[in-house]
Design an enzyme around this catalytic site. Structure first.
Site, PDB file in Angstrom:
ATOM      1  N   ASP A  21       9.360 -34.237  19.644  1.00 23.23           N
ATOM      2  CA  ASP A  21       9.522 -35.578  20.216  1.00 23.23           C
ATOM      3  C   ASP A  21      10.368 -35.525  21.490  1.00 23.23           C
ATOM      4  O   ASP A  21      11.243 -34.662  21.630  1.00 23.23           O
ATOM      5  CB  ASP A  21      10.194 -36.494  19.167  1.00 23.23           C
ATOM      6  N   GLY A  22      10.102 -36.456  22.382  1.00 22.79           N
ATOM      7  CA  GLY A  22      10.937 -36.604  23.574  1.00 22.79           C
ATOM      8  C   GLY A  22      10.282 -36.189  24.872  1.00 22.79           C
ATOM      9  O   GLY A  22      10.942 -36.133  25.917  1.00 22.79           O
ATOM     10  N   HIS A  38       4.504 -33.734  28.481  1.00 23.98           N
ATOM     11  CA  HIS A  38       3.632 -33.025  27.535  1.00 23.98           C
ATOM     12  C   HIS A  38       3.310 -31.627  28.061  1.00 23.98           C
ATOM     13  O   HIS A  38       3.306 -30.654  27.313  1.00 23.98           O
ATOM     14  CB  HIS A  38       2.333 -33.814  27.309  1.00 23.98           C
ATOM     15  N   LEU A 132       2.257 -14.851  11.356  1.00 23.50           N
ATOM     16  CA  LEU A 132       2.531 -16.290  11.290  1.00 23.50           C
ATOM     17  C   LEU A 132       1.234 -17.108  11.260  1.00 23.50           C
ATOM     18  O   LEU A 132       0.293 -16.790  11.982  1.00 23.50           O
ATOM     19  CB  LEU A 132       3.343 -16.677  12.544  1.00 23.50           C
TER      20      LEU A 132
HETATM   21  C1  FPP Z   1       6.032 -36.763  21.403  1.00 31.38           C
HETATM   22  O1  FPP Z   1       6.776 -37.097  22.551  1.00 31.38           O
HETATM   23  C2  FPP Z   1       5.039 -35.727  21.699  1.00 31.38           C
HETATM   24  C3  FPP Z   1       3.698 -35.874  21.541  1.00 31.38           C
HETATM   25  C4  FPP Z   1       3.076 -37.106  21.050  1.00 31.38           C
HETATM   26  C5  FPP Z   1       2.742 -34.806  21.916  1.00 31.38           C
HETATM   27  C6  FPP Z   1       3.150 -33.396  21.637  1.00 31.38           C
HETATM   28  C7  FPP Z   1       2.314 -32.482  22.440  1.00 31.38           C
HETATM   29  C8  FPP Z   1       2.724 -31.360  23.057  1.00 31.38           C
HETATM   30  C9  FPP Z   1       4.055 -30.802  22.908  1.00 31.38           C
HETATM   31  C10 FPP Z   1       1.802 -30.608  23.969  1.00 31.38           C
HETATM   32  C11 FPP Z   1       0.595 -29.956  23.403  1.00 31.38           C
HETATM   33  C12 FPP Z   1       0.769 -29.268  22.109  1.00 31.38           C
HETATM   34  C13 FPP Z   1       0.236 -28.085  21.762  1.00 31.38           C
HETATM   35  C14 FPP Z   1       0.337 -27.673  20.335  1.00 31.38           C
HETATM   36  C15 FPP Z   1      -0.402 -27.152  22.697  1.00 31.38           C
HETATM   37  P1  FPP Z   1       6.717 -38.590  23.091  1.00 31.38           P
HETATM   38  O2  FPP Z   1       5.577 -38.680  24.047  1.00 31.38           O
HETATM   39  O3  FPP Z   1       6.632 -39.540  21.950  1.00 31.38           O
HETATM   40  O4  FPP Z   1       8.086 -38.715  23.848  1.00 31.38           O
HETATM   41  P2  FPP Z   1       9.045 -39.997  23.933  1.00 31.38           P
HETATM   42  O5  FPP Z   1       9.471 -40.315  22.544  1.00 31.38           O
HETATM   43  O6  FPP Z   1      10.166 -39.546  24.811  1.00 31.38           O
HETATM   44  O7  FPP Z   1       8.230 -41.107  24.545  1.00 31.38           O
END
Ligand code: FPP
Length: 247
Positions: A21-22, A38, A132
């Site tokens: 998250d974040g 992302h 893994l």
């Molecule tokens: C949450 O942060 C994150 C996500 C919804 C997406 C996670 C995706 C990735 C890390 C990239 C792709 C992953 C892989 C496995 C290749 P948020 O957008 O909710 O952040 P915020 O809370 O600050 O708004």
């Protein structure tokens, strides 16, 4: 402190789950769009997968896209799907070298066709790996998973293949997306939010929870080792008393 050197080798969690998250807040710090966060989140994924492999974690489950994430702006959803396809394309050879298997949990059929195809391709390519297992939770939510399991169990009862009295925790485990995986001993969430957000609700009944203020794109394997160090210094009682554990 070098946390990796301090870890107790025979107390490494078999399964670690992470709520990444974040990303959006990380991007906002630089005045950028959420998708920028992302993109940088992928670097954190790479580092954590590497770190988990180095210390012998068996399963690493990453919450990459929740059922609820479908209601984000279409532009962001499309960017995330594109990033997934790109990352899987780019990283599969490296995962193969590192002996990492890939598994997906969630409503895979709801993902765009090109994402499904890329996942199938990577899963097949990594099928013989024995290190893994990287588990991507995609279009996943725990309530969805539990409802799906209950529907399939009810179907078995209806056609006379299952007695209601035979329904127990083990049977339920087998009907979940995570069948044949141990429950996570440790669940990590980044970004300072202290909630579970519909992730592995059944499986984390006795998991240790670790919340860090670090935003996901800043998270690296050293942070993973720190979380495991913290976990190793906790007492897991599973409802028993400390005295019972000693004896
Ligand atoms: C949450 O942060 C994150 C996500 C919804 C997406 C996670 C995706 C990735 C890390 C990239 C792709 C992953 C892989 C496995 C290749 P948020 O957008 O909710 O952040 P915020 O809370 O600050 O708004």
């Amino acid at each position: 402190m070098i946390y990796k050197d301090k870890l107790i080798k025979d107390k490494i969690p078999k399964h670690i789950a992470i709520i990444m998250d974040g990303n959006g807040r990380w991007a906002a710090q630089f005045g950028n769009e959420r998708t920028f966060g992302h993109e940088h989140g992928v670097e954190a994924v790479r580092s954590v997968v590497e770190g988990a492999g180095e210390i012998g974690v068996e399963y690493l489950t990453l919450y990459a896209f929740s059922t609820e994430n479908w209601s984000r702006p279409k532009l962001e959803v499309d960017a995330l799907m594109g990033l997934l396809v790109q990352s899987i394309s780019d990283e599969t050879d490296e995962l193969l070298k590192s002996n990492v298997r890939l598994r997906v949990i969630g409503d895979v059929k709801s993902l765009p066709q090109n994402v499904q195809e890329k996942l199938d391709w990577s899963i097949a390519k990594l099928n013989d790996c024995t290190g893994l297992t990287l588990v991507l939770a995609l279009s996943y939510s725990s309530k969805w998973e539990i409802v799906e399991a209950v529907k399939r169990i009810a179907e078995q009862v209806k056609i006379g293949q299952l007695e209601p009295s035979a329904i127990n925790y083990d049977l339920m485990d087998g009907y979940l997306n995570t069948s044949n995986m141990p429950d996570p001993e440790l669940l990590i969430r980044t970004s300072g939010e202290c909630r579970i957000s519909n992730f592995l609700l059944w499986q984390i009944a006795y998991s240790e929870l670790y919340f860090t203020p670090k935003l996901w794109p800043d998270f690296r394997k050293e942070d993973l080792f720190e979380a495991i160090y913290d976990y190793q210094n906790r007492e897991r009682r599973f409802g028993k008393t400390s005295e019972q554990l000693v004896s």
